[in-house]
Design a protein around this motif. Sequence first.
Motif, short mmCIF file in Angstrom:
data_model
loop_
_atom_site.label_atom_id
_atom_site.label_comp_id
_atom_site.label_asym_id
_atom_site.label_seq_id
_atom_site.Cartn_x
_atom_site.Cartn_y
_atom_site.Cartn_z
N VAL A 32 0.81 -1.10 -0.08
CA VAL A 32 -0.02 -0.15 -0.01
C VAL A 32 0.93 1.16 0.09
O VAL A 32 0.61 2.25 -0.68
CB VAL A 32 -0.83 -0.05 1.18
CG1 VAL A 32 -1.57 1.31 1.26
CG2 VAL A 32 -2.05 -1.03 1.06
N LYS A 33 1.86 1.09 0.74
CA LYS A 33 2.83 2.42 0.93
C LYS A 33 3.38 2.51 -0.27
O LYS A 33 4.02 3.71 -0.53
CB LYS A 33 3.64 2.21 1.98
CG LYS A 33 2.95 2.20 3.38
CD LYS A 33 3.86 2.04 4.63
CE LYS A 33 3.12 2.22 5.76
NZ LYS A 33 3.94 2.13 7.03
N SER A 34 3.64 1.69 -1.16
CA SER A 34 4.57 1.73 -2.26
C SER A 34 3.80 1.84 -3.49
O SER A 34 4.56 2.47 -4.80
CB SER A 34 5.65 0.57 -2.49
OG SER A 34 5.14 -0.71 -2.70
N GLU A 35 2.64 1.42 -3.68
CA GLU A 35 1.78 1.66 -4.88
C GLU A 35 1.35 3.07 -5.23
O GLU A 35 0.75 3.59 -4.03
CB GLU A 35 0.76 0.61 -4.85
CG GLU A 35 0.94 -0.88 -4.78
CD GLU A 35 1.32 -1.19 -6.19
OE1 GLU A 35 0.79 -0.59 -7.10
OE2 GLU A 35 2.14 -2.25 -6.32
N PRO A 36 1.67 3.55 -6.25
CA PRO A 36 1.05 4.76 -6.76
C PRO A 36 -0.31 4.99 -7.13
O PRO A 36 -0.73 6.11 -7.12
CB PRO A 36 2.13 5.11 -7.78
CG PRO A 36 2.44 3.95 -8.68
CD PRO A 36 2.48 2.85 -7.40
N ASN A 37 -0.82 4.02 -7.70
CA ASN A 37 -2.32 3.70 -8.28
C ASN A 37 -3.48 3.76 -7.31
O ASN A 37 -4.61 3.81 -8.01
CB ASN A 37 -2.19 2.77 -9.33
CG ASN A 37 -1.16 3.01 -10.27
OD1 ASN A 37 -0.67 3.78 -10.68
ND2 ASN A 37 -0.80 1.47 -10.77
N GLY A 38 -3.40 3.20 -6.14
CA GLY A 38 -4.70 3.15 -5.45
C GLY A 38 -5.05 1.75 -5.31
O GLY A 38 -6.17 1.66 -4.72
N ALA A 39 -4.55 0.91 -5.99
CA ALA A 39 -5.15 -0.47 -6.29
C ALA A 39 -4.21 -1.50 -6.62
O ALA A 39 -3.17 -0.79 -7.46
CB ALA A 39 -6.41 -0.38 -7.35
N PHE A 40 -4.28 -2.61 -6.54
CA PHE A 40 -3.30 -3.68 -6.79
C PHE A 40 -4.13 -4.93 -6.63
O PHE A 40 -5.10 -5.05 -5.93
CB PHE A 40 -1.86 -3.51 -6.03
CG PHE A 40 -1.94 -3.80 -4.91
CD1 PHE A 40 -1.82 -4.92 -4.14
CD2 PHE A 40 -2.04 -2.58 -3.88
CE1 PHE A 40 -1.95 -5.04 -2.77
CE2 PHE A 40 -2.00 -2.98 -2.53
CZ PHE A 40 -1.91 -3.87 -1.88
N THR A 41 -3.52 -6.14 -7.32
CA THR A 41 -3.97 -7.35 -7.00
C THR A 41 -3.13 -8.04 -6.34
O THR A 41 -1.77 -7.93 -6.81
CB THR A 41 -4.59 -8.07 -8.63
OG1 THR A 41 -3.49 -8.05 -9.26
CG2 THR A 41 -5.67 -7.39 -9.10
N THR A 42 -3.50 -9.18 -5.54
CA THR A 42 -2.44 -9.70 -4.66
C THR A 42 -3.40 -11.03 -4.39
O THR A 42 -4.70 -11.23 -4.47
CB THR A 42 -1.91 -9.30 -3.83
OG1 THR A 42 -0.86 -10.04 -3.05
CG2 THR A 42 -3.01 -8.97 -2.50
N LYS A 43 -2.57 -12.27 -4.05
CA LYS A 43 -3.08 -13.41 -3.55
C LYS A 43 -3.37 -13.26 -1.94
O LYS A 43 -2.50 -13.08 -1.13
CB LYS A 43 -2.16 -14.55 -3.63
CG LYS A 43 -2.55 -15.30 -5.01
CD LYS A 43 -2.45 -16.74 -4.93
CE LYS A 43 -2.63 -17.39 -6.24
NZ LYS A 43 -3.46 -18.46 -6.64
N LEU A 44 -4.49 -13.66 -1.52
CA LEU A 44 -5.01 -13.57 -0.18
C LEU A 44 -5.67 -14.81 0.16
O LEU A 44 -6.83 -15.01 -0.64
CB LEU A 44 -5.87 -12.21 0.41
CG LEU A 44 -5.11 -10.84 0.15
CD1 LEU A 44 -6.12 -9.68 0.53
CD2 LEU A 44 -3.98 -11.00 1.44
#
Length: 55
Positions: A32-44
């Motif tokens: 979250v702290k490194s992403e510039p776009n406000g969204a990302f996908t990841t495995k949870l």
Amino acid sequence: MKREHMALSIDEMSKEEKEQSSYINEEILKRVKSEPNGAFTTKLHGKEMLVTFHR
């Protein structure tokens, strides 16, 4: 709609609350702290998930 009804504010959570929230872990916080776009996908929990946030 009020923001507090829609999401958790990471900055307002205590360390204990973060640890108890199984979907918010150190990896997610770093992302979250490194992403510039406000969204990302990841495995949870074995599923591909969309994570959105607002700073």
